[in-house]
Design an enzyme around this catalytic site. Sequence first.
Site, PDB file in Angstrom:
ATOM      1  CB  CYS A 157      -0.958   0.004   1.186  1.00  0.00           C
ATOM      2  SG  CYS A 157      -1.821  -1.574   1.413  1.00  0.00           S
ATOM      3  CB  ALA A 158       4.103   1.547  -1.785  1.00  0.00           C
TER       4      ALA A 158
ATOM      5  CG  ASP B 249      -6.274  -6.972  -3.580  1.00  0.00           C
ATOM      6  OD1 ASP B 249      -5.973  -7.074  -2.374  1.00  0.00           O
ATOM      7  OD2 ASP B 249      -7.458  -6.834  -3.974  1.00  0.00           O
TER       8      ASP B 249
ATOM      9  CB  CYS C  24      -3.393   7.792   8.376  1.00  0.00           C
ATOM     10  SG  CYS C  24      -4.354   7.428   6.911  1.00  0.00           S
TER      11      CYS C  24
ATOM     12  N   PRO D  54       1.534   7.302  -2.045  1.00  0.00           N
ATOM     13  CG  PRO D  54       1.679   9.597  -1.584  1.00  0.00           C
ATOM     14  CD  PRO D  54       1.142   8.313  -1.032  1.00  0.00           C
TER      15      PRO D  54
END
Length: 430
Positions: free
Chosen positions: A254-255, A303, A375, A257
Amino acid sequence: MKKSPNIRSLAAQAVEQVVEKGQSLSNVLPALQQKVPEKDKALLQELCFGVLRTLSQLEWLIGKLMSRPMTGKQRTVHYLIMVGLYQLMYTRIPPHAALAETVEGAVVIKRPQLKGLINGVLREFQRQQETLLGEFANNDSRFLHPSWLVKRLRAAYPTQWEAILEANNQRPPMWLRVNRQHHSRDAWLALLEESGIQGFAHPVYPDAVRLETPAPVHALPGFEQGWVTVQDASAQGCLPLLAPQNGEEILDLCAAPGGKTTHILEAAPQATVLAVDIDEQRLGRVYENLKRLGMKATVRQGDGRYPHQWAEGKQFDRILLDAPCSATGVIRRHPDIKWLRRDRDIPELAELQSQILDAVWPLLKPGGALVYATCSVLPEENTQQVAAFLKRTADAQLTETGTPDAPGIQNLPASTEGDGFFYAKLVKQG
């Protein structure tokens, strides 16, 4: 001579796209900013962010000032009135100019017959402002958050929930990350001061600098050369826990931006990094960040639930999983989150997070470390998520971040601090 576009009508259209169509402001705003001169881009952004920050107050005021709501094709006018009210309450734009430009916005959206109505509502607000705002101060909408989120925060943080809401309603501080490959933080802070900008070192995170007041990136020493990157302090908190080393195989999942990908490579330039994200469009930002900083990583679309499609049978020394989440810790940066999220999203996101954790754990080498980060400030996505994973995963051990009963470190947003963020570090036994 070409007439300047009406900023107020553009802001009204942007807010309508978010609230009525469920669009993200970060998707809507860039295209609208292309239509305005450079000098007006900041104002357009301020109006969009400001209206979304104070949306529940503006809705309440319109309910008091108008006998019936605007519907159907006239709905954009509803948001145009919001833009007018926001200017009168929260900006230094002279009231006569705010009124004139907002009323003129009706012509641009092809509702010239409603100019008188808009003018009347805004002038009525000016007459009643003190009384209305006094009444609003005791109303449930005063928290400027949807009621479901207020309820969840009250339950999770009985003594802190109001401070969290208050922090979410502030403008965010601007945090930077100094690239240790070029300068020490102190050396770069000295260059910053020479350029006339005041900055402060974070007391815990070694590369983080907060600007006294936000500044354009081109004003920052060496931005184009990769000396510094815009990244919130809390997002930088992942790196000390991950502790990447040269020569290691590291997965950043889930890198996009790419802020954390490049931070890993600044700390361990000889590490081999695989950056994976589900969103092909956002992966473009990863490439941009790598290019500006002169770094190399393997970037793949994929995914997190199905690593067999992208991992090629590899195992990793370290995994950073910045899991998809409600983003309730970054509301001050993205006020549209308050109105895009729904209560029902939380259990769905928690289920997705647990699926990704279970899917990627086998990719971690024995003795390796996985940092789980979000987050979010909601326990379902954070402490409860990690506690459940520890219970069902025999070879997972929590380290450096809390206890098995209360796993993880939870940062909460505060005016001169980083965003709301959660971290847990898990080591694979054996």
